[in-house]
Motif scaffolding. Structure first.
Motif, mmCIF file in Angstrom:
data_model
loop_
_atom_site.group_PDB
_atom_site.id
_atom_site.type_symbol
_atom_site.label_atom_id
_atom_site.label_comp_id
_atom_site.label_asym_id
_atom_site.label_seq_id
_atom_site.Cartn_x
_atom_site.Cartn_y
_atom_site.Cartn_z
ATOM 1 N N GLU A 196 0.806 -1.213 0.000
ATOM 2 C CA GLU A 196 0.000 0.000 0.000
ATOM 3 C C GLU A 196 0.846 1.272 0.000
ATOM 4 O O GLU A 196 0.338 2.351 -0.291
ATOM 5 N N LEU A 197 2.143 1.162 0.318
ATOM 6 C CA LEU A 197 3.009 2.337 0.290
ATOM 7 C C LEU A 197 3.987 2.289 -0.886
ATOM 8 O O LEU A 197 4.991 3.011 -0.893
ATOM 9 N N ALA A 198 3.698 1.469 -1.871
ATOM 10 C CA ALA A 198 4.575 1.340 -3.039
ATOM 11 C C ALA A 198 4.784 2.700 -3.699
ATOM 12 O O ALA A 198 3.825 3.441 -3.946
ATOM 13 N N GLY A 199 6.044 3.027 -3.946
ATOM 14 C CA GLY A 199 6.362 4.291 -4.599
ATOM 15 C C GLY A 199 6.508 5.466 -3.654
ATOM 16 O O GLY A 199 6.940 6.551 -4.077
ATOM 17 N N LYS A 200 6.191 5.285 -2.398
ATOM 18 C CA LYS A 200 6.296 6.374 -1.428
ATOM 19 C C LYS A 200 7.747 6.508 -0.935
ATOM 20 O O LYS A 200 8.417 5.528 -0.653
ATOM 21 N N ARG A 201 8.189 7.742 -0.827
ATOM 22 C CA ARG A 201 9.516 8.038 -0.296
ATOM 23 C C ARG A 201 9.367 8.415 1.178
ATOM 24 O O ARG A 201 8.608 9.321 1.517
ATOM 25 N N VAL A 202 10.107 7.707 2.035
ATOM 26 C CA VAL A 202 9.897 7.825 3.476
ATOM 27 C C VAL A 202 11.225 8.122 4.178
ATOM 28 O O VAL A 202 12.264 7.564 3.820
ATOM 29 N N ASP A 262 11.259 19.248 9.936
ATOM 30 C CA ASP A 262 10.019 19.636 9.256
ATOM 31 C C ASP A 262 10.269 20.846 8.363
ATOM 32 O O ASP A 262 9.854 20.883 7.198
ATOM 33 N N ARG A 263 10.937 21.843 8.920
ATOM 34 C CA ARG A 263 11.192 23.078 8.187
ATOM 35 C C ARG A 263 12.030 22.823 6.941
ATOM 36 O O ARG A 263 11.839 23.464 5.900
ATOM 37 N N GLY A 264 12.952 21.858 7.023
ATOM 38 C CA GLY A 264 13.805 21.567 5.889
ATOM 39 C C GLY A 264 13.122 20.777 4.787
ATOM 40 O O GLY A 264 13.440 20.944 3.609
ATOM 41 N N LEU A 265 12.178 19.907 5.165
ATOM 42 C CA LEU A 265 11.558 19.011 4.178
ATOM 43 C C LEU A 265 10.150 19.444 3.747
ATOM 44 O O LEU A 265 9.638 18.946 2.744
ATOM 45 N N GLU A 302 18.977 15.210 -2.136
ATOM 46 C CA GLU A 302 19.882 14.754 -3.196
ATOM 47 C C GLU A 302 19.498 13.372 -3.701
ATOM 48 O O GLU A 302 19.471 13.130 -4.922
ATOM 49 N N HIS A 303 19.191 12.445 -2.783
ATOM 50 C CA HIS A 303 18.930 11.058 -3.180
ATOM 51 C C HIS A 303 17.473 10.791 -3.550
ATOM 52 O O HIS A 303 17.200 9.979 -4.437
ATOM 53 N N PHE A 304 16.539 11.453 -2.842
ATOM 54 C CA PHE A 304 15.110 11.173 -3.057
ATOM 55 C C PHE A 304 14.388 12.305 -3.784
ATOM 56 O O PHE A 304 13.301 12.097 -4.307
ATOM 57 N N GLY A 305 14.963 13.510 -3.763
ATOM 58 C CA GLY A 305 14.292 14.654 -4.375
ATOM 59 C C GLY A 305 13.163 15.218 -3.529
ATOM 60 O O GLY A 305 12.473 16.150 -3.942
ATOM 61 N N GLY A 306 12.974 14.668 -2.355
ATOM 62 C CA GLY A 306 11.866 15.055 -1.471
ATOM 63 C C GLY A 306 11.311 13.803 -0.832
ATOM 64 O O GLY A 306 11.812 12.693 -1.087
ATOM 65 N N GLY A 359 6.227 -1.650 0.855
ATOM 66 C CA GLY A 359 6.621 -1.220 -0.480
ATOM 67 C C GLY A 359 7.258 0.144 -0.567
ATOM 68 O O GLY A 359 7.599 0.604 -1.660
ATOM 69 N N ALA A 360 7.430 0.835 0.577
ATOM 70 C CA ALA A 360 7.999 2.177 0.550
ATOM 71 C C ALA A 360 9.503 2.142 0.316
ATOM 72 O O ALA A 360 10.177 1.157 0.623
ATOM 73 N N LYS A 361 10.017 3.225 -0.216
ATOM 74 C CA LYS A 361 11.456 3.442 -0.343
ATOM 75 C C LYS A 361 11.869 4.226 0.898
ATOM 76 O O LYS A 361 11.497 5.400 1.050
ATOM 77 N N VAL A 362 12.605 3.588 1.807
ATOM 78 C CA VAL A 362 12.814 4.145 3.141
ATOM 79 C C VAL A 362 14.262 4.585 3.358
ATOM 80 O O VAL A 362 15.206 3.837 3.091
ATOM 81 N N ALA A 363 14.402 5.799 3.876
ATOM 82 C CA ALA A 363 15.689 6.301 4.347
ATOM 83 C C ALA A 363 15.628 6.428 5.854
ATOM 84 O O ALA A 363 14.559 6.652 6.430
ATOM 85 N N THR A 364 16.764 6.282 6.501
ATOM 86 C CA THR A 364 16.807 6.482 7.945
ATOM 87 C C THR A 364 18.117 7.131 8.328
ATOM 88 O O THR A 364 19.023 7.305 7.509
ATOM 89 N N THR A 365 18.201 7.498 9.598
ATOM 90 C CA THR A 365 19.387 8.174 10.094
ATOM 91 C C THR A 365 19.612 7.839 11.561
ATOM 92 O O THR A 365 18.686 7.475 12.274
#
Length: 265
Positions: free
Chosen positions: A11-17, A124-127, A79-83, A39-45
């Motif tokens: 259900e989250l296919a194609g979502k950038r997280v 939040d302010r940055g994204l 840079e990597h996700f575009g948002g 199905g999401a494309k996930v970044a973490t830190t």
């Protein structure tokens, strides 16, 4: 049960997280796994690169309790996700010394607010500009039941989480007309890896076993009606629902997941 699982599998296919604090066997790591499974494309830190790659597609090491760390993370994501489409602000915690309010310095209070409030505000302010440009997005801030149940040694943490809840409510009101949903999740006593380490330390100090120390902690909260601690995966399941289209009309709400600890209406 398998049919229900397959319904939400992609259900989250194609979502950038982006999930902050997504390593170390805590709630963030469970959220990363759950959203990636959907199905999401996930970044973490996190502050340090994990030993195991985990389920995330992208890891950006950064200390987001600092302005420099937040900038580094935002730049890396753009840079990597575009948002991004979904932001889960999970980073938080308390490192204040024991001994009550007089043992807590300005630095302890500042660290609590930098970690538990300002990290979320800056991120939040940055994204948000990219979310506003696309006219859609979901933000979930992880607060804590301690914003309503402050402890003797966690007053700064509790106050910062209360401020995060208040900020989130205002943010939700401002952003809802622009297509962006904001909600908060307030976990109770969740048995993360960090909590396990704390219980082991308590057991050593009390001369107790692990189960006894865990029960001592539960009792200190006034007991947990369901009779056990939460699992990180249970919190992750709630987050997965809130960021999905199934929760499209839920805005500006705090969702407590604590096994019944909070008894007030």
């Amino acid at each position: 049960m398998n049919t229900e699982k397959s319904m939400y599998e992609k259900e989250l296919a194609g979502k950038r997280v982006l999930v902050t604090g997504g390593t170390g066997g805590g709630i963030g790591e469970a959220v990363v796994k759950r959203l990636a499974a959907a199905g999401a494309k996930v970044a973490t830190t996190a502050r340090r690169m994990p030993e195991e790659p985990g389920a995330a597609d992208l890891f950006i090491p950064a200390d987001i309790s600092t302005p420099e760390g937040t900038t580094r993370l935002v730049d890396g994501i753009l840079e990597h996700f575009g948002g991004i489409d979904i932001l889960v602000n999970n980073v938080g915690g308390s490192s204040a010394p024991t001994g009550g309010v007089l043992a807590q310095s300005d630095e302890d209070w500042q660290f609590a607010f930098e970690t538990n409030l300002f990290a979320a505000v800056r991120l939040d302010r940055g994204l948000l500009p990219a979310m506003l440009q696309q006219g859609s997005g979901v933000i979930v801030h992880i607060t804590s039941i301690q914003r309503r149940l402050p402890g003797e040694n966690t007053m700064a943490y509790s106050a910062a989480k209360a401020a995060l809840a208040n900020y989130s409510k205002g943010l939700a009101t401002e952003l809802a007309p622009k297509g962006i949903r904001v909600n908060t999740v307030a976990p109770g006593f969740t048995e993360t890896k960090a909590a396990e380490r704390l219980i082991h330390r308590m057991a050593e100090r009390l001369g107790s076993d692990y189960d006894g120390a865990r029960q001592n902690l539960m009792d200190s909260l006034g007991g947990i009606p369901i009779g056990r601690t939460a699992r990180p995966e249970e919190v992750a399941e709630l987050v997965a629902f809130l960021v999905s289209d199934r929760a499209s009309y839920i805005i500006g709400a705090e969702h407590t997941i604590d096994g019944g600890i909070i008894r007030s209406v």
